[in-house]
Design an enzyme around this catalytic site. Structure first.
Site, PDB file in Angstrom:
ATOM      1  N   LYS A  71       0.937  -1.165   0.133  1.00 30.22           N
ATOM      2  CA  LYS A  71       0.080   0.007   0.089  1.00 30.22           C
ATOM      3  C   LYS A  71       0.786   1.061  -0.068  1.00 30.22           C
ATOM      4  O   LYS A  71       0.581   2.031  -0.734  1.00 30.22           O
ATOM      5  CB  LYS A  71      -0.910   0.031   1.242  1.00 30.22           C
ATOM      6  N   HIS A 221      14.661  20.622  20.000  1.00 27.97           N
ATOM      7  CA  HIS A 221      13.985  19.384  19.845  1.00 27.97           C
ATOM      8  C   HIS A 221      14.712  18.753  18.671  1.00 27.97           C
ATOM      9  O   HIS A 221      15.863  18.447  18.704  1.00 27.97           O
ATOM     10  CB  HIS A 221      12.576  19.899  19.642  1.00 27.97           C
ATOM     11  N   LYS A 254      24.990  26.189  25.490  1.00 26.51           N
ATOM     12  CA  LYS A 254      24.127  24.994  25.388  1.00 26.51           C
ATOM     13  C   LYS A 254      24.661  24.170  24.293  1.00 26.51           C
ATOM     14  O   LYS A 254      24.816  24.349  23.235  1.00 26.51           O
ATOM     15  CB  LYS A 254      22.578  25.116  25.032  1.00 26.51           C
ATOM     16  N   ILE A 255      24.829  22.798  24.637  1.00 28.17           N
ATOM     17  CA  ILE A 255      25.595  21.761  23.705  1.00 28.17           C
ATOM     18  C   ILE A 255      24.553  20.736  23.176  1.00 28.17           C
ATOM     19  O   ILE A 255      23.805  20.242  23.916  1.00 28.17           O
ATOM     20  CB  ILE A 255      26.810  21.161  24.397  1.00 28.17           C
ATOM     21  N   GLY A 257      22.346  18.212  21.504  1.00 26.96           N
ATOM     22  CA  GLY A 257      22.476  16.662  21.482  1.00 26.96           C
ATOM     23  C   GLY A 257      22.673  15.939  22.766  1.00 26.96           C
ATOM     24  O   GLY A 257      22.840  14.811  23.005  1.00 26.96           O
ATOM     25  N   PHE A 258      22.732  16.807  23.785  1.00 26.45           N
ATOM     26  CA  PHE A 258      22.636  16.526  25.196  1.00 26.45           C
ATOM     27  C   PHE A 258      21.811  16.980  26.305  1.00 26.45           C
ATOM     28  O   PHE A 258      21.096  17.893  25.937  1.00 26.45           O
ATOM     29  CB  PHE A 258      24.046  17.014  25.778  1.00 26.45           C
ATOM     30  N   HIS A 260      18.151  15.918  28.510  1.00 27.90           N
ATOM     31  CA  HIS A 260      16.759  15.539  28.139  1.00 27.90           C
ATOM     32  C   HIS A 260      15.668  16.043  29.264  1.00 27.90           C
ATOM     33  O   HIS A 260      16.113  16.227  30.242  1.00 27.90           O
ATOM     34  CB  HIS A 260      16.529  13.855  27.993  1.00 27.90           C
ATOM     35  N   ARG A 269      17.733   5.259  23.486  1.00 26.83           N
ATOM     36  CA  ARG A 269      18.133   5.331  21.862  1.00 26.83           C
ATOM     37  C   ARG A 269      19.571   5.694  21.620  1.00 26.83           C
ATOM     38  O   ARG A 269      19.921   5.210  20.635  1.00 26.83           O
ATOM     39  CB  ARG A 269      17.014   6.364  21.291  1.00 26.83           C
ATOM     40  N   ASP A 311      19.688  12.199  19.463  1.00 29.70           N
ATOM     41  CA  ASP A 311      20.199  13.058  18.526  1.00 29.70           C
ATOM     42  C   ASP A 311      21.606  13.046  18.106  1.00 29.70           C
ATOM     43  O   ASP A 311      22.214  13.116  17.226  1.00 29.70           O
ATOM     44  CB  ASP A 311      19.711  14.532  18.641  1.00 29.70           C
ATOM     45  N   ARG A 336       8.775  10.404  12.969  1.00 27.61           N
ATOM     46  CA  ARG A 336       7.765  10.721  14.146  1.00 27.61           C
ATOM     47  C   ARG A 336       6.298  10.848  13.635  1.00 27.61           C
ATOM     48  O   ARG A 336       5.333  10.973  14.142  1.00 27.61           O
ATOM     49  CB  ARG A 336       8.262  12.000  14.703  1.00 27.61           C
TER      50      ARG A 336
HETATM   51  C1  LIG Z   1      14.966  14.022  20.280  1.00 23.29           C
HETATM   52  C2  LIG Z   1      14.931  15.300  21.017  1.00 23.29           C
HETATM   53  O1  LIG Z   1      14.270  16.166  20.786  1.00 23.29           O
HETATM   54  S1  LIG Z   1      15.958  15.227  22.289  1.00 23.29           S
HETATM   55  C3  LIG Z   1      16.343  16.681  22.717  1.00 23.29           C
HETATM   56  C4  LIG Z   1      17.284  17.339  21.590  1.00 23.29           C
HETATM   57  N1  LIG Z   1      17.679  18.904  22.169  1.00 23.29           N
HETATM   58  C5  LIG Z   1      18.870  19.021  22.359  1.00 23.29           C
HETATM   59  O2  LIG Z   1      19.799  18.437  22.541  1.00 23.29           O
HETATM   60  C6  LIG Z   1      19.052  20.451  23.004  1.00 23.29           C
HETATM   61  C7  LIG Z   1      20.293  20.670  24.211  1.00 23.29           C
HETATM   62  N2  LIG Z   1      19.358  20.163  25.060  1.00 23.29           N
HETATM   63  C8  LIG Z   1      18.729  21.089  25.961  1.00 23.29           C
HETATM   64  O3  LIG Z   1      18.444  22.223  25.575  1.00 23.29           O
HETATM   65  C9  LIG Z   1      17.914  20.410  27.237  1.00 23.29           C
HETATM   66  O4  LIG Z   1      18.775  19.493  27.917  1.00 23.29           O
HETATM   67  C10 LIG Z   1      16.474  20.157  26.822  1.00 23.29           C
HETATM   68  C11 LIG Z   1      15.846  20.929  26.132  1.00 23.29           C
HETATM   69  C12 LIG Z   1      16.481  18.795  25.951  1.00 23.29           C
HETATM   70  C13 LIG Z   1      15.727  19.664  28.114  1.00 23.29           C
HETATM   71  O5  LIG Z   1      15.623  20.860  28.751  1.00 23.29           O
HETATM   72  P1  LIG Z   1      15.335  20.846  30.182  1.00 23.29           P
HETATM   73  O6  LIG Z   1      14.340  19.910  30.761  1.00 23.29           O
HETATM   74  O7  LIG Z   1      14.823  22.464  30.667  1.00 23.29           O
HETATM   75  O8  LIG Z   1      16.736  20.798  31.017  1.00 23.29           O
HETATM   76  P2  LIG Z   1      17.345  20.529  32.280  1.00 23.29           P
HETATM   77  O9  LIG Z   1      16.292  20.878  33.364  1.00 23.29           O
HETATM   78  O10 LIG Z   1      17.675  18.977  32.521  1.00 23.29           O
HETATM   79  O11 LIG Z   1      18.487  21.133  32.520  1.00 23.29           O
HETATM   80  C14 LIG Z   1      19.165  20.942  33.702  1.00 23.29           C
HETATM   81  C15 LIG Z   1      20.416  21.871  33.711  1.00 23.29           C
HETATM   82  O12 LIG Z   1      21.503  21.526  32.661  1.00 23.29           O
HETATM   83  C16 LIG Z   1      21.505  22.217  31.575  1.00 23.29           C
HETATM   84  N3  LIG Z   1      21.784  21.876  30.482  1.00 23.29           N
HETATM   85  C17 LIG Z   1      20.643  20.909  30.052  1.00 23.29           C
HETATM   86  N4  LIG Z   1      20.867  20.609  28.762  1.00 23.29           N
HETATM   87  C18 LIG Z   1      22.108  21.144  28.504  1.00 23.29           C
HETATM   88  C19 LIG Z   1      23.021  21.074  27.280  1.00 23.29           C
HETATM   89  N5  LIG Z   1      22.708  20.461  26.280  1.00 23.29           N
HETATM   90  N6  LIG Z   1      24.125  21.799  27.521  1.00 23.29           N
HETATM   91  C20 LIG Z   1      24.369  22.668  28.418  1.00 23.29           C
HETATM   92  N7  LIG Z   1      23.765  22.500  29.521  1.00 23.29           N
HETATM   93  C21 LIG Z   1      22.608  22.039  29.484  1.00 23.29           C
HETATM   94  C22 LIG Z   1      20.490  23.432  31.758  1.00 23.29           C
HETATM   95  O13 LIG Z   1      20.799  24.555  31.370  1.00 23.29           O
HETATM   96  C23 LIG Z   1      19.922  23.630  33.358  1.00 23.29           C
HETATM   97  O14 LIG Z   1      20.856  24.222  33.906  1.00 23.29           O
HETATM   98  P3  LIG Z   1      20.517  25.382  35.084  1.00 23.29           P
HETATM   99  O15 LIG Z   1      20.006  24.470  35.961  1.00 23.29           O
HETATM  100  O16 LIG Z   1      21.782  26.279  35.363  1.00 23.29           O
HETATM  101  O17 LIG Z   1      19.362  26.368  34.236  1.00 23.29           O
HETATM  102  O1  LIG Z   2      10.503  13.570  24.569  1.00 22.82           O
HETATM  103  C1  LIG Z   2      11.282  14.634  24.487  1.00 22.82           C
HETATM  104  O2  LIG Z   2      11.037  15.938  25.046  1.00 22.82           O
HETATM  105  C2  LIG Z   2      12.087  15.026  23.263  1.00 22.82           C
HETATM  106  C3  LIG Z   2      12.457  13.482  22.633  1.00 22.82           C
HETATM  107  O3  LIG Z   2      13.521  12.987  23.052  1.00 22.82           O
HETATM  108  C4  LIG Z   2      11.771  13.155  21.338  1.00 22.82           C
HETATM  109  O4  LIG Z   2      10.794  13.856  21.009  1.00 22.82           O
HETATM  110  O5  LIG Z   2      12.033  12.080  20.951  1.00 22.82           O
END
Ligand SMILES: CC(=O)SCCNC(=O)CCNC(=O)[C@H](O)C(C)(C)COP(=O)(O)OP(=O)(O)OC[C@H]1O[C@@H](n2cnc3c(N)ncnc32)[C@H](O)[C@@H]1OP(=O)(O)O
Ligand SMILES: O=C([O-])CC(=O)C(=O)O
Length: 375
Positions: A71, A221, A254-255, A257-258, A260, A269, A311, A336
């Site tokens: 399909k 995201h 912010k870095i 790929g790190f 959650h 994953r 990621d 997705r």
């Molecule tokens: C498939 C997906 O969508 S997976 C997510 C993909 N996104 C990324 O990789 C973007 C980088 N990561 C981030 O921005 C965040 O970790 C998110 C958006 C995924 C989650 O956000 P939150 O739930 O708000 O993060 P969390 O509360 O765990 O953060 C805790 C602390 O670690 C820090 N932190 C979290 N992720 C990162 C990062 N990737 N690099 C540096 N610092 C980080 C935050 O700034 C926070 O610091 P603070 O307490 O001084 O403010």
């Molecule tokens: O669940 C989240 O916040 C982000 C994520 O890992 C995804 O959508 O795969």
């Protein structure tokens, strides 16, 4: 990372609805789709089996899988009007904008006029999304109008075939299955929640998916896989990566790929796609980039107790398969879509419009000053 106390920001920790589709971090770090561990699915299934599971509720029998693939194969062609729109989108457009427009135009040409059509409309998008992105990419970058109706066995192979003009090898097709399975569903993440909010107004499915694509586009995201690639490809070797990462951390950058929003210790994953990234690296002499990625992972854990999310190693894995960085997030969309659509079905089946409240922080009630007296 230490246990966080949710304070309401970002709706973290609040239950915003019910789902039978997946659990995220339920037993600390796991991920399940309709009760199956994602590792089990990634080891034993093709993506189309998992799409069937997510969208229709059960893993298919062989006969059901064959029928489903048949399909989907039959739905790869694009309407002429959609091709014309894609041809007008410039080469330097963001591919996620192309996906968003492609989905929206499909909704104009093949509108879902009744919820009875939701499954067929979703299958059409599953089959057509790789065609949409590759038709635009090949036309805008190579001046080629690709024939999108290939006979490839899978969605992943169809995508790679259109992109490169030749069928992929078995390893690449296998990695596409794994990657699409890993990205397929993830509970109430931002893009899925977008789709559910839209569905809760009883809107059409193309509107729900178009909105979800917009949410996935951001670097916090789905866009993180591209941002991660841009970072790692600038490092010369693992030591350079370590130096660069330490500098970024010192500058409080912010870095990508790190970290959650839900997982606390690891993203299940990551180990799976990391394994495939290593395998692919050996295939293309990509050990340096792979080792750079591993060093980034070590530094982030050592310095911040932050772990790679889905990621990070997807970046190197896709790169080793020769996929242009700007097409990374559209692949996430192709996968997705299954989760988004299943959440739309679920929302529709037990709907109440999603409409939370806000805490007001603006001025007290006041009178309008006549315009001549303002300033
Ligand atoms: C498939 C997906 O969508 S997976 C997510 C993909 N996104 C990324 O990789 C973007 C980088 N990561 C981030 O921005 C965040 O970790 C998110 C958006 C995924 C989650 O956000 P939150 O739930 O708000 O993060 P969390 O509360 O765990 O953060 C805790 C602390 O670690 C820090 N932190 C979290 N992720 C990162 C990062 N990737 N690099 C540096 N610092 C980080 C935050 O700034 C926070 O610091 P603070 O307490 O001084 O403010
Ligand atoms: O669940 C989240 O916040 C982000 C994520 O890992 C995804 O959508 O795969």
């Amino acid at each position: 990372m230490a246990e966080k106390q949710p304070n309401g920001a970002g709706l973290r920790g609040q239950v915003a609805g019910k789902t039978a589709l997946s659990t995220v971090g339920k037993s600390g770090s796991g991920l399940t789709y309709r009760g199956y561990d994602v590792k089990d699915l990634a080891e034993n299934c093709q993506f189309e089996e998992v799409a069937h599971l997510i969208l229709k509720g059960a893993l298919p029998t062989e006969a059901e899988l064959d029928a489903y693939k048949k399909k989907l194969k039959g739905l790869r062609g694009l309407p002429q009007a959609l091709k014309e729109v894609l041809e007008r989108i410039p080469k330097d457009a963001h591919p996620m904008d192309v996906m968003r427009t492609g989905c929206s135009v499909l909704g104009n040409l093949e509108t879902e006029t009744s919820f009875d059509q939701q499954q067929d409309a979703t299958d059409r998008m599953l089959a057509a999304f790789p065609s949409i992105i590759c038709y635009w990419y090949r036309y805008s970058h190579d001046g080629v109008r690709v024939e999108t109706e290939t006979d490839d066995d899978s969605i992943g192979a169809h995508f790679l075939h259109l992109l490169r003009g030749e069928k992929p090898n078995d390893l690449h097709e296998a990695v596409m299955h794994v990657s699409l399975i890993l990205y397929a569903e993830h509970e109430f993440n931002a893009s899925t929640f977008t789709a559910r909010v839209c569905a809760s107004t009883l809107s059409d499915i193309h509107s729900c998916i178009t909105g979800a694509i917009g949410s996935l586009r951001g670097p916090l995201h789905g866009g993180a896989n591209e941002a991660a690639m841009e970072m790692i490809e600038n490092f010369q070797d693992p030591d350079d990566a370590e130096k660069g990462m330490l500098g970024m951390l010192e500058r409080k950058e912010k870095i990508m790929g790190f970290g959650h929003a839900i997982y606390r210790e690891s993203d299940p994953r990551n180990a799976i796609i990391k394994h495939w990234s290593e395998k692919l690296s050996r295939d293309v002499n990509g050990e340096n980039l792979y080792n750079i990625s591993v060093r980034c992972e070590e530094v982030m854990w050592r310095e911040k107790k932050l772990f790679c999310n889905a990621d990070f190693f997807h970046a190197s894995a896709y790169h080793f398969m020769g996929i242009p960085t700007k097409l990374f997030t559209p692949i996430f969309v192709m996968s997705r879509l299954t989760g988004w659509a299943a959440h739309v079905f679920e929302q529709r089946a037990d709907n109440r419009i999603i409409r939370p409240s806000a805490e007001y922080t603006g001025p007290e009630l006041r009178k309008v000053t006549p315009i001549a007296e303002r300033g």
